[in-house]
Motif scaffolding. Structure first.
Motif, mmCIF file in Angstrom:
data_model
loop_
_atom_site.group_PDB
_atom_site.id
_atom_site.type_symbol
_atom_site.label_atom_id
_atom_site.label_comp_id
_atom_site.label_asym_id
_atom_site.label_seq_id
_atom_site.Cartn_x
_atom_site.Cartn_y
_atom_site.Cartn_z
ATOM 1 N N HIS A 154 -7.226 3.755 -4.778
ATOM 2 C CA HIS A 154 -6.131 4.683 -5.080
ATOM 3 C C HIS A 154 -6.593 5.730 -6.102
ATOM 4 N N ASP B 62 -8.400 6.236 0.911
ATOM 5 C CA ASP B 62 -7.719 6.612 -0.334
ATOM 6 C C ASP B 62 -6.210 6.632 -0.080
ATOM 7 N N PHE C 8 -8.601 -0.753 -7.769
ATOM 8 C CA PHE C 8 -7.196 -0.553 -8.114
ATOM 9 C C PHE C 8 -7.013 -0.745 -9.614
ATOM 10 N N SER D 206 -2.793 10.820 2.078
ATOM 11 C CA SER D 206 -3.777 9.728 2.083
ATOM 12 C C SER D 206 -4.901 10.042 3.066
ATOM 13 N N GLY E 63 0.057 4.649 -4.246
ATOM 14 C CA GLY E 63 -0.057 3.556 -3.286
ATOM 15 C C GLY E 63 0.474 2.247 -3.841
#
Length: 686
Positions: free
Chosen positions: A309, A354, A385, A347, A359
């Motif tokens: 992300h 990604d 993350f 995205s 997200g």
């Protein structure tokens, strides 16, 4: 073999026990009590009657028989204490924290040896002196903190440095890496890293033993033992990573041959680790990262999906993986379009996947399911993350935990927000997971793991070699460089193909040899070691007149004793060398030859014995391998013959271990044949 009483004692005495937990004797007693050692604990201190709520003996003679003694008193009192323990208390395991032994001075060394002699006499085992102790699932016999989480499936860690062991434990605990045991060997007076590894090998149980071993080594005292037991453990299904610190190049500076200058103890360590299948690391965090990769399912394939992300870490990880020969393949199909529709606008699913800073856990689960079940080209996943700190991410890490447990493809979590979501990461780790905080460190470590080959098993030598005649030449030779005729005979008996040659002391014999060989020929000086440095090589001599003039030029060189004549040949210049490297045995090296060996220093090395397959791997790992294969309409060489000659050199030094340095430089190679053009061999007996 480590005595069983040291590993699993029923009773322990702390000599030098204290109420002050800021001393080694006080802290080790507290560690034993706090971590529920199930046997009897005795304390000895002449000034106390009770220490940390247990009875304290003023004299070691008054304690009952005891399995293990942990000694934290001044060095000068240790020998007398040991004598009482071995002779009167049936003690078999000893851990000596005390310093002031061989690391201090010669008197300390004598004291240390006297202690070893006493323990050896009763078949006991000594860890130390000058160490932090031992941690296993039976007891915590260390004076340091923290005590890591112990797990039979955690790593076994052997360290030559107590302080380094503490630092590695601290860093590992922060990532979730667990330990099965920790051995600190200190001065290695009786047993060192090699002996502990031997114990782990000989007691290995495939159902109960840890399958990951970590080593921190400052000196390798018995390379053959290390190689034997590391190879054995890896062949049993274990994985081993090691740091070898304290490399020295002093020996190579004094060497007189190309091989001697290129080969040193650090190259020998590299060769040993490679032969055993050990992943070599150069720092604590790298060692921990490699170990953490070992704790995950093995990667089958090189195609990695990066699920993120955050764009920046994904780009840096892509670069690191690519530089290490791993792939981040583009994902482009109807399935990927279907996945994109399930994510927020903006995205990307091309890989890296990604799903933006917004997200969520549900999207992460969907992406992982696609990578696991629908993207057949993907072999493993890396999930990056973190959090900007606006909200909790427990749900994300719960999804990650569940998928790590259930997916067949490995999932490596990179959770970089070690401050913003510290609580969530601690929660994730508490469930038995491991975090990789740095994506570049992870990418480089994964590359090392993937490219470390399994140990190579050498079968019995199949290359014929005339051992008796080789031994006769060696036994009749003196220390130093052999004469050209001796070198020629040795190589012929070892079945090394050589160019025709003759050694001449007069123009007449030189001319006679030239006529027999046919022009053009090459003349080389005999005497000086480095012929080219003194102008002692004259190429492409095409007539009798040039031959006579060249003979005069060479014989005027200082130190010249005669002239070596050879037919002028063409081919790609190659190099093979061998060098005896202290306790490691012989290193065999190969690469491009001639001046390239000095300019490029592009060589590969292996410890003997070297098989043909191992030799082929050496050749194919050269940076200059494309030249050996053939490039720009220039034919390559017969690499299988090159490998056979490497194997024959390995066999030669096995038969003649007195060979200290050997250079074949150059060999000339074509697609049809390879033969040695120049060679030197130095003998070193005793």
């Amino acid at each position: 073999m480590l005595h069983q009483k040291l590993i699993n004692p029923k009773s322990i005495v702390v000599v030098g026990a204290s109420n002050n937990v800021q001393t080694p004797g006080g802290r080790v007693l507290k560690n034993l009590l706090d971590h529920n050692f199930k046997g009897e604990i005795y304390a000895v201190n002449p000034k106390e009657t009770e220490v940390q709520d247990i009875k304290c003996f003023q004299n070691i003679k008054n304690i009952p028989s005891v399995d293990v003694a942990i000694i934290a008193i001044a060095a000068k009192f240790t020998l007398e204490t040991i004598k009482i323990l071995v002779k009167e208390k049936n003690t078999k395991g000893f851990i000596i924290f005390s310093a002031g032994f061989s690391e201090k001075d010669n008197e300390g060394k004598k004291l240390e040896q006297a202690i070893v002699d006493e323990i050896n006499a009763v078949g006991g085992t000594l860890l130390g002196p000058n160490n932090i102790g031992l941690i296993n699932q039976n007891y915590t016999g260390v004076f340091t903190t923290p005590i890591p989480k112990l797990d039979s499936k955690g790593v076994d860690f052997i360290s030559g440095s107590g302080a380094t062991a503490v630092f590695i434990i601290e860093a590992a605990m922060a990532t979730g890496l667990t330990f099965s045991s920790v051995y600190s060997v200190g001065n290695s007076a009786q047993i060192g890293v090699e002996e502990v590894l031997e114990h782990l090998d000989e007691t290995f149980d495939k159902t109960t033993s840890s399958k990951v071993k970590l080593l921190y080594i400052e000196s390798i005292n018995n390379p053959k033992k290390l190689l034997k037991h590391a190879t054995s453990l890896i062949q049993k299904g274990c994985k081993i990573a090691a740091i070898k610190a304290g490399s020295s190049t002093a020996g190579s500076r004094a060497a007189s041959s190309h091989t001697g200058a290129l080969a040193n103890s650090d190259i020998a360590v590299d060769a040993l680790f490679k032969k055993a299948g050990i992943v070599r690391c150069y720092g604590r965090n790298e060692l921990i990262t490699v170990a953490s990769i070992f704790m995950h399912a093995e990667l089958n394939g090189k195609n990695i999906a990066i699920i993120t992300h955050a764009g920046g870490p994904a780009v840096m990880l892509t670069d690191a993986l690519s530089k290490n020969g791993l792939n981040v393949p583009e994902i482009k199909s109807k399935k990927s379009k279907a996945l994109l529709e399930k994510l927020y606008l903006g995205s990307s699913v091309s890989n890296p996947i990604d799903f933006l800073a917004t997200g969520n856990a549900e999207q992460l689960e969907t992406i992982i399911d696609y990578c696991e079940h629908k993207f057949d080209e993907i072999d493993a996943m890396v999930v990056i993350f973190g959090s900007p700190g606006l909200f909790e991410v427990y749900d994300v890490y719960e999804v990650l935990h569940k998928k790590i447990q259930t997916c067949k493809k490995p999932i490596f979590p990179i959770l970089p927000s070690v401050v913003n979501v510290k609580n969530e990461i601690d929660y994730f780790i508490s469930k038995g997971n491991i975090n990789f905080p740095d994506e570049v460190l992870f990418g480089n470590a994964l590359g090392k793991v993937v490219h470390t080959v399994k140990p190579i098993t050498i079968k019995e030598k199949t290359t014929p070699i005339n051992s008796e005649k080789i031994r006769t030449i060696i036994e009749n030779s003196k220390n130093g460089y052999l004469q050209p005729q001796q070198v020629k005979q040795l190589l012929l008996y070892a079945e090394i193909p050589m160019v025709d040659e003759a050694v001449c002391t007069t123009k007449e014999t030189c001319l006679k040899a030239a006529k027999k060989m046919g022009f053009p020929v090459v003349l080389k000086v005999v005497g000086p070691v480095h012929k080219s440095d003194v102008g002692g090589i004259i190429l492409n001599i095409t007539s009798e007149e040039k031959l006579a003039a060249s003979f005069d030029v060479i014989m005027k060189i200082k130190g010249a004793t005669s002239v070596l004549i050879q037919p002028m040949k063409k081919g790609i210049e190659l190099f093979i060398g061998a060098k005896k490297e202290d306790k490691f045995g012989h290193l065999v090296l190969c690469g491009l030859g001639g001046i390239y060996i000095e300019v490029l220093k592009d060589t590969q090395a292996a410890l003997t014995p070297v098989s043909k397959n191992e030799a082929l791997e050496m050749i194919r790992n050269l940076k200059s391998y494309k030249i050996i294969q053939g490039i720009r309409n220039q034919k390559g060489i017969n690499e299988h013959q090159f490998a056979e000659i490497i194997e024959k050199i390995s066999n030669l030094v096995d038969v003649a271990p007195e060979i200290a340095e050997l250079d074949l430089n150059p060999l000339l190679g074509t697609s049809e044949e390879i033969f040695a053009v120049d060679a030197r061999i130095r003998i070193e007996k005793n």
